[in-house]
Design a protein around this motif. Structure first.
Motif, PDB file in Angstrom:
ATOM      1  N   VAL A   1      10.084 -10.219 -34.083  1.00 23.62           N
ATOM      2  CA  VAL A   1      10.247  -8.642 -34.711  1.00 23.62           C
ATOM      3  C   VAL A   1      12.100  -8.410 -34.887  1.00 23.62           C
ATOM      4  O   VAL A   1      12.513  -8.348 -34.439  1.00 23.62           O
ATOM      5  N   LYS A   2      12.307  -8.250 -36.556  1.00 23.35           N
ATOM      6  CA  LYS A   2      13.194  -7.404 -36.512  1.00 23.35           C
ATOM      7  C   LYS A   2      14.025  -6.088 -36.555  1.00 23.35           C
ATOM      8  O   LYS A   2      12.470  -5.436 -36.418  1.00 23.35           O
ATOM      9  N   LEU A   3      14.748  -5.653 -36.392  1.00 28.68           N
ATOM     10  CA  LEU A   3      14.990  -3.948 -35.630  1.00 28.68           C
ATOM     11  C   LEU A   3      15.679  -3.566 -36.448  1.00 28.68           C
ATOM     12  O   LEU A   3      16.636  -3.643 -37.055  1.00 28.68           O
ATOM     13  N   VAL A   4      14.848  -2.318 -36.580  1.00 33.77           N
ATOM     14  CA  VAL A   4      16.020  -0.876 -37.837  1.00 33.77           C
ATOM     15  C   VAL A   4      16.074   0.217 -37.121  1.00 33.77           C
ATOM     16  O   VAL A   4      14.912   0.536 -36.430  1.00 33.77           O
ATOM     17  N   VAL A   5      16.794   0.755 -36.140  1.00 30.65           N
ATOM     18  CA  VAL A   5      17.729   1.805 -35.928  1.00 30.65           C
ATOM     19  C   VAL A   5      17.170   2.826 -36.121  1.00 30.65           C
ATOM     20  O   VAL A   5      18.404   3.263 -37.511  1.00 30.65           O
ATOM     21  N   LEU A   6      15.918   3.996 -35.874  1.00 29.88           N
ATOM     22  CA  LEU A   6      16.423   5.317 -36.560  1.00 29.88           C
ATOM     23  C   LEU A   6      17.096   6.393 -35.410  1.00 29.88           C
ATOM     24  O   LEU A   6      16.758   6.360 -35.024  1.00 29.88           O
ATOM     25  N   THR A   7      17.973   6.823 -36.237  1.00 24.64           N
ATOM     26  CA  THR A   7      18.905   8.098 -34.710  1.00 24.64           C
ATOM     27  C   THR A   7      19.746   9.381 -34.695  1.00 24.64           C
ATOM     28  O   THR A   7      20.224   9.281 -36.715  1.00 24.64           O
TER      29      THR A   7
ATOM     30  N   GLN B   1      24.515  -6.046 -29.676  1.00 26.68           N
ATOM     31  CA  GLN B   1      23.274  -6.024 -29.568  1.00 26.68           C
ATOM     32  C   GLN B   1      22.558  -6.542 -30.204  1.00 26.68           C
ATOM     33  O   GLN B   1      21.652  -7.991 -30.428  1.00 26.68           O
ATOM     34  N   GLY B   2      22.697  -6.824 -31.503  1.00 29.71           N
ATOM     35  CA  GLY B   2      22.484  -8.027 -32.700  1.00 29.71           C
ATOM     36  C   GLY B   2      22.051  -7.227 -33.774  1.00 29.71           C
ATOM     37  O   GLY B   2      21.071  -7.888 -34.571  1.00 29.71           O
ATOM     38  N   ILE B   3      22.011  -5.589 -33.698  1.00 31.59           N
ATOM     39  CA  ILE B   3      21.200  -5.072 -33.944  1.00 31.59           C
ATOM     40  C   ILE B   3      21.937  -4.662 -35.180  1.00 31.59           C
ATOM     41  O   ILE B   3      23.004  -3.447 -35.707  1.00 31.59           O
ATOM     42  N   SER B   4      22.027  -4.686 -36.691  1.00 29.64           N
ATOM     43  CA  SER B   4      22.638  -4.720 -37.602  1.00 29.64           C
ATOM     44  C   SER B   4      22.825  -3.667 -39.027  1.00 29.64           C
ATOM     45  O   SER B   4      22.469  -3.691 -40.194  1.00 29.64           O
ATOM     46  N   CYS B   5      21.192  -3.286 -38.126  1.00 28.13           N
ATOM     47  CA  CYS B   5      19.658  -2.102 -39.399  1.00 28.13           C
ATOM     48  C   CYS B   5      20.285  -1.364 -38.508  1.00 28.13           C
ATOM     49  O   CYS B   5      19.470  -1.090 -37.966  1.00 28.13           O
TER      50      CYS B   5
ATOM     51  N   ALA C   1      16.192  -6.165 -42.686  1.00 32.49           N
ATOM     52  CA  ALA C   1      16.418  -6.334 -41.557  1.00 32.49           C
ATOM     53  C   ALA C   1      15.762  -7.876 -41.550  1.00 32.49           C
ATOM     54  O   ALA C   1      15.325  -8.969 -40.431  1.00 32.49           O
ATOM     55  N   ALA C   2      14.568  -7.617 -42.748  1.00 34.07           N
ATOM     56  CA  ALA C   2      13.397  -8.562 -41.987  1.00 34.07           C
ATOM     57  C   ALA C   2      13.744  -9.912 -43.319  1.00 34.07           C
ATOM     58  O   ALA C   2      13.774 -11.421 -42.262  1.00 34.07           O
ATOM     59  N   THR C   3      15.383  -9.939 -43.469  1.00 35.68           N
ATOM     60  CA  THR C   3      16.632 -11.272 -44.482  1.00 35.68           C
ATOM     61  C   THR C   3      16.795 -11.696 -42.628  1.00 35.68           C
ATOM     62  O   THR C   3      18.077 -12.331 -43.116  1.00 35.68           O
ATOM     63  N   GLY C   4      17.628 -10.912 -42.074  1.00 37.45           N
ATOM     64  CA  GLY C   4      18.467 -10.748 -41.511  1.00 37.45           C
ATOM     65  C   GLY C   4      19.631 -10.322 -41.560  1.00 37.45           C
ATOM     66  O   GLY C   4      20.486 -11.255 -41.106  1.00 37.45           O
TER      67      GLY C   4
END
Length: 229
Positions: A83-89, A103-107, A125-128
């Motif tokens: 599962v790829k991650l996008v953080v909305l904040t 943490q490796g979260i780049s979106c 995110a889906a394509t890294g």
């Protein structure tokens, strides 16, 4: 490609936000919203069904069973590695954004920006790939450009941060480590400056999310070095 679709799950504790994102994503033919969750407990029930390619998650949600923030994202990465991650904040604090990047979260998409920025973020995110919405990109750029202060905290600054986040006041820390109140206040202020943090509440969150102190911990022993002042 005809028929291509990314399965997206949205986690946010504000129903209005979920409704707005649902509407914003409805125009993207390559995105299928397969589930929504208002807390981490609901989120894991959905993820357990295997219906998610990309998770769009708020940073701060009611704790429930699995918490929120960095601790939640780390658990998701371990339990659902595909599962790829996008953080909305709403948080654009450089320390929080740097913690996400570590943490490796780049979106990351700011809630202050238009919801349609989520569409390229999801595809990235889906394509890294990497994607920051304008507000987040500005904050990250300012962080990267400012090299005037050291990135690492000194041993004493880190200890002051740990004790402060453990629940001690500046006066209590001064007594515990045999330094003056002025010295402790200066070290706390210097640590906040280095981390790009302005509010005490963000300092406490940073300490908990980066393993400096646990949310349920008690104040520990002071560093074993000579007192100042």
């Amino acid at each position: 490609m005809e028929g291509f679709s990314l399965r997206v799950v949205l986690a946010d504790d504000h129903p209005g936000m979920i409704a707005g994102v649902r509407h914003g994503l409805s125009s993207a033919v390559t995105i299928q919203l397969t589930g929504t969750a208002g807390n981490s407990t609901e989120l894991f029930r959905i993820l357990d069904t295997g219906c998610c390619d990309v998770l769009v998650s708020d940073y701060s949600m009611p704790g429930n069973e699995h918490g929120d923030g960095i601790a939640l994202f780390s658990l998701i990465q371990r339990r659902y590695p595909s599962v790829k991650l996008v953080v909305l904040t709403m948080l654009d604090n450089p320390a929080v954004l740097s913690a996400l990047r570590s943490q490796g979260i780049s979106c990351v998409v700011s809630k202050a920006d238009a919801v349609n920025y989520l569409i390229p973020a999801i595809h990235a995110a889906a394509t890294g790939g990497t994607y920051y919405s304008p507000s987040v990109e500005k904050s990250m750029r300012m962080r990267d450009m400012d090299r005037r202060t050291p990135e690492l905290l000194s041993k004493r600054e880190l200890e002051v941060l740990r004790l402060y986040a453990s629940g001690l006041t500046v006066n209590e820390i001064a007594e515990r480590v045999s330094r003056s109140k002025k010295t402790i206040s200066t070290q706390k202020a210097r640590a906040m400056q280095k981390l790009g943090i302005e509010r005490d509440v963000d300092l406490l969150r940073y300490a908990m999310e980066n393993g400096i102190v646990a949310s349920s911990s008690q104040p520990g022993a002071a560093v074993d070095d000579a007192p100042e002042d």
